[in-house]
Structures are given as structure tokens and as C-alpha cells.
Design an enzyme around this catalytic site. Structure first.
Site, short mmCIF file in Angstrom:
data_model
loop_
_atom_site.label_atom_id
_atom_site.label_comp_id
_atom_site.label_asym_id
_atom_site.label_seq_id
_atom_site.Cartn_x
_atom_site.Cartn_y
_atom_site.Cartn_z
N ASP A 21 -5.83 102.26 5.45
CA ASP A 21 -5.58 100.84 5.23
C ASP A 21 -4.18 100.43 5.69
OD1 ASP A 21 -6.10 98.29 4.42
OD2 ASP A 21 -5.85 98.66 2.28
N ASN A 69 -16.68 94.94 6.52
CA ASN A 69 -15.85 94.63 7.69
C ASN A 69 -16.58 93.78 8.75
OD1 ASN A 69 -13.97 97.78 7.70
ND2 ASN A 69 -13.46 95.80 6.79
C1 FPP Z 1 -7.79 98.91 7.63
O1 FPP Z 1 -6.68 98.15 8.00
C2 FPP Z 1 -8.39 99.59 8.76
C3 FPP Z 1 -9.62 99.32 9.26
C4 FPP Z 1 -10.52 98.27 8.75
C5 FPP Z 1 -10.16 100.06 10.40
C6 FPP Z 1 -9.71 101.46 10.58
C7 FPP Z 1 -9.83 101.75 12.01
C8 FPP Z 1 -8.98 102.51 12.74
C9 FPP Z 1 -7.85 103.26 12.16
C10 FPP Z 1 -9.13 102.60 14.20
C11 FPP Z 1 -10.46 103.05 14.73
C12 FPP Z 1 -10.96 104.30 14.14
C13 FPP Z 1 -11.45 105.37 14.80
C14 FPP Z 1 -12.02 106.49 14.03
C15 FPP Z 1 -11.43 105.46 16.26
P1 FPP Z 1 -6.72 96.60 7.71
O2 FPP Z 1 -7.09 95.91 8.97
O3 FPP Z 1 -7.60 96.31 6.56
O4 FPP Z 1 -5.23 96.34 7.35
P2 FPP Z 1 -4.65 95.19 6.42
O5 FPP Z 1 -5.19 95.47 5.04
O6 FPP Z 1 -3.18 95.39 6.52
O7 FPP Z 1 -5.13 93.89 6.98
#
Ligand code: FPP
Length: 246
Positions: A21, A69
């Protein structure tokens, strides 16, 4: 002594799960678009995968995309799917070199066909690798997983394949996406949020929870070592008393 050397080989968790996250906040702090945070997040994925494999962790599960998501802005969803395809193409070599088997859990049929096909290809190519299993949770939601399992089980009861009295924890386990994985020992969530967000609810029943303020794109191998040292200093009692354990 450096952090890595403080980790006890005989007390490694069999299964680590990570809620990655903070990509969006990482980008915002730097005045960049959220998608740049996700891109940087893929580098942190590689760090954690490599470090886990090097240490001898057998199972690593990453929450890459939740059922919720799908409600994000279309551009962000598209970018995440593109990043997934790009990373799969790029990292197949890392998986092969480190003898890592890729698997996936979730409602995979909901993925765009390009992502679905690439994923299946890498799963097929790495299926005989035995050093570590890397599981990507994609379009994954724990409640959805449980609902699907209950539907299949009810059907089996209706068709006299199993009887309701015989349903136990192990039968429920066998109907989850995670049927081939052991229970989670250590759950890590980055970015300061202290929530589970519909991730592996059944599987984390006895997991140790580790929360860190570090935003996912900044999470390094050293940060994983720190989490492991913290985990190894805890006493896992599984409902027993301290005296019973010693
Ligand atoms: C959360 O950060 C992260 C995600 C929803 C996606 C995770 C994906 C990756 C790390 C990249 C792709 C993965 C692979 C395995 C290739 P957020 O967007 O919720 O952050 P925030 O809470 O700060 O908005």
C-alpha cells in the site's frame, strides 16, 4: 551484525503475505501522477521477491489488485493491467533464474485477456520451479473467495458428493483459491494503514501482523529483514499458554 545475518534460518515464516500500500501517496508526495507510484512499486516487488527467495521463504503472496480496485479511475486500472503484463514479460527471467514458481489467486477470468493470457503463460513456464512459490492476488477479494467456495460446496452437498456433516476446516480450505498454500504466518502492510482490506481473511487466522509506515515504493530488502526480525521476536502461541510452549 547486519540485518540479514540476524534472521534465524530455522524460524522463517513458511508463508509471507503482503498488502503493498501507498503507491499513490508516494507519487503525490513527489508531485507525480499516481501511476508513477505503481511503476516504482513494481521495483519494490522485485526487491521483496528476490530477498524472500534468497532467504529461503517458501511462499510469498502479494496483493496486487483487489476486487474493489476495479472501481478506481479507468486510466489507473488500465495502467495497472499494463504494468502487470510488462512486469510478467520482464520478470520471467528473474523467476526462472531464482527457480520461482508463479501462481495467482482471485477471479482471474475478470482480467483483460492480454493480462490473463500473459499470466497463464508465465504460470505454465514456471510450474516446475521449486525454490519458492510467488502468488499474485489479482481481482482477489476474500469474501468473494468464500462465497465461491460455499457455492461449490453447496452444489456438492446437493448432488450427494459430500455430506454436510463432513464439512470441516480442511474441506473448506480445499475449496479456496489458496488450497495449495499453507496458512499465512506473517502479514505485512505498508503505508501506515492498519487494515486487512478483504485479504486472506480465513488464511490469516493465526498470522502475525506487521504494519510499517514505509510507503510501498520505498520498501527495500532491508525493510523486509526488519519485518522478519520483528516476527522472529514474537511468541506465537496458537491459543496455548507460554508455559505449554516451552
Ligand atoms: C496500493 O497503493 C497498491 C495497489 C493497488 C497496486 C499494487 C501494484 C503494484 C505494486 C504494481 C503491480 C504489481 C505487480 C505484481 C506487477 P495505492 O494506490 O492504494 O496507494 P495509496 O493508498 O497511497 O493511494
Amino acid at each position: 551484525m547486519n540485518l540479514k545475518d540476524q534472521i534465524l534460518k530455522e524460524k522463517l515464516p513458511a508463508h509471507i503475505a503482503v498488502i503493498m500500500d501507498g503507491n499513490g501517496r508516494w507519487a503525490k508526495k513527489k508531485g507525480m501522477m499516481r501511476v508513477i507510484g505503481h511503476e516504482k512499486g513494481t521495483e519494490a516487488v522485485r526487491q521483496t521477491v528476490e530477498a524472500s527467495a534468497e532467504l529461503g521463504i517458501k511462499h510469498l503472496t502479494l496483493y496486487a489488485f483487489s476486487t474493489e480496485n476495479w472501481n478506481r479511475p479507468k486510466l489507473e486500472v488500465q495502467t495497472l493491467m499494463k504494468l502487470l503484463v510488462k512486469s510478467l514479460k520482464k520478470e520471467i527471467k528473474t523467476l526462472q533464474d531464482n527457480n520461482i514458481k508463479l501462481t495467482a489467486i482471485g477471479a482471474l477470468n475478470d482480467l483483460p485477456s492480454k493480462a490473463y493470457n500473459e499470466l497463464q503463460e508465465v504460470i505454465e513456464k514456471t510450474k516446475d520451479n521449486a525454490n519458492m512459490t510467488l502468488t499474485l492476488a489479482l481481482s482477489y477479494g476474500s469474501r468473494e473467495e468464500l462465497v465461491s467456495a460455499v457455492k461449490v460446496l453447496s452444489d456438492k452437498v446437493k448432488n450427494n458428493i459430500i455430506s454436510a456433516e463432513n464439512i470441516d476446516e480442511s474441506i473448506i480450505n480445499k475449496h479456496l483459491y489458496t488450497q495449495n498454500l499453507p496458512d499465512v504466518d506473517l502479514l505485512i502492510r505498508t503505508s501506515g494503514e492498519q487494515r486487512i482490506s478483504n485479504f486472506l481473511l480465513w488464511q490469516i487466522a493465526y498470522a502475525e501482523l506487521y504494519f510499517t509506515d514505509i510507503l510501498w515504493p520505498d520498501f527495500t530488502k532491508e525493510d523486509l529483514y526488519t519485518a522478519l526480525i520483528n516476527y522472529q521476536n514474537r511468541e506465537r502461541r496458537f491459543g496455548k499458554t507460554s508455559e505449554q510452549l516451552s
